[in-house]
Design an enzyme around this catalytic site. Structure first.
Site: not given
Length: 317
Positions: A164, A168, A255-258, A289
């Site tokens: 990933d 940043r 944390g959504a992408g993680d 998703n």
């Protein structure tokens, strides 16, 4: 030995107790365990996949809080190191009205930056099925060397590597350094998750399909492109497809992408032939998703990651 070893950053996120304010206006902050790679390790454990975390925190109250949190969530921390030379990394996260974030990091240096190659347990890496990394641990030495050694060890043992970029920019010396650092790891991974903006940053292409063509390499099995609340797209050498996201009352996107990544890895590990089966990939993305959406409904990264039961209830609802 865990099925997945997550190697990289583990930190404290301080998240404002109210949304829609900047760091100056925030009246108070909630302490939450976080860090992209650590989030994935917990996300996997919450979804029933054996995971372990490899990295370093400070030998301080925050570092021990993080170790305790991972253990409570079911993550193996037997190779986690504690540094007496530097403190645990901290991040203050401002939440905008739409749940998007702005970060300020305290790491000059932090313990994770001082993680050395000789601290990498290579047998631990070889014992896993998959190694997961991000670009954060390659910003400076000696952590960069440790990350590359872990990747080389996994690849030499025939293990899968997932990556990933976790861009940043404020942590890198420059945008060019960030681009170079991410592209150094890109061809070493078999599974990659990247957002639209990250692909544009790496290639200059605003069309993610064109960006994927420019970034594709022979060993890449699947590229997962995330579009926030709009869903995700899977790209393989044989097929491409997009899967719609879920509409929820978003509070904090930390944390959504993680969470998405953890769920996607779960699906890819459970279905070895998934990259040859578009229908399976579509279902994996739908599940991922859902996990990403659920994670945005609470504050903080790790505290918001759902269990299998919570995801099943969400999908039924």
């Amino acid at each position: 030995m865990p099925t997945v070893v997550c190697h990289g950053e583990l930190l404290i996120d301080f998240v404002p107790t109210v949304s829609g304010v900047d760091l100056i206006e925030a009246p108070a902050f909630k302490k939450a365990a976080g860090g992209g790679v650590a989030n994935v390790s917990v996300g996997l454990a919450r979804l029933g996949v054996s995971s372990g975390f490899m990295g370093q925190v400070g030998d301080d109250p925050f570092g021990h809080f993080l170790a305790q949190t991972l253990e409570e969530k079911g993550v193996d921390t037997s190779t986690l190191c504690f540094s007496a030379e530097a403190r645990t990394m901290l991040a203050f996260v401002a939440l905008k009205a739409d749940g998007e974030r702005d970060f300020i990091f305290y790491r000059n240096p932090s313990a994770d930056m001082l993680y050395r190659p000789d601290q990498v347990d290579q047998d631990y890496v070889r014992g896993a099925t998959l190694l997961h990394v991000s670009s954060i641990s390659t910003i400076s030495e000696p952590a960069r060397g440790a990350t590359l050694l872990a990747i080389e060890t996994a690849r030499a043992a025939g293990r899968l590597v997932s990556f990933d970029p976790n861009l940043r920019l404020n942590l890198w010396p420059s945008a060019d350094a960030a681009r170079e650092g991410i592209l150094r790891l890109w061809p070493l991974a078999h599974i990659i998750k990247a957002g639209d903006e990250e692909l544009t940053f790496l290639t200059g292409e605003t069309d993610y399909h064109k960006a994927a063509e420019r970034l594709w390499h022979p060993e890449l099995k699947v590229l997962l492109v995330t579009h926030g609340r709009e869903g995700s797209t899977y790209i393989t050498p044989k097929a491409t497809g997009s899967v719609a996201g879920f509409r929820v009352a978003s509070v904090d996107t930390t944390g959504a992408g993680d969470g998405f990544m953890a769920a996607a890895l779960k699906g890819l590990l459970e279905h070895a032939d998934a990259t040859d089966n578009p229908a399976t990939l579509a279902e994996i993305c739908r599940y991922a998703n859902a996990v990403g959406a659920i994670t945005t409904t609470e504050r903080g990264g790790i505290p918001a990651l759902p269990t299998v039961e919570a995801v099943e209830d969400f999908l039924r609802g």
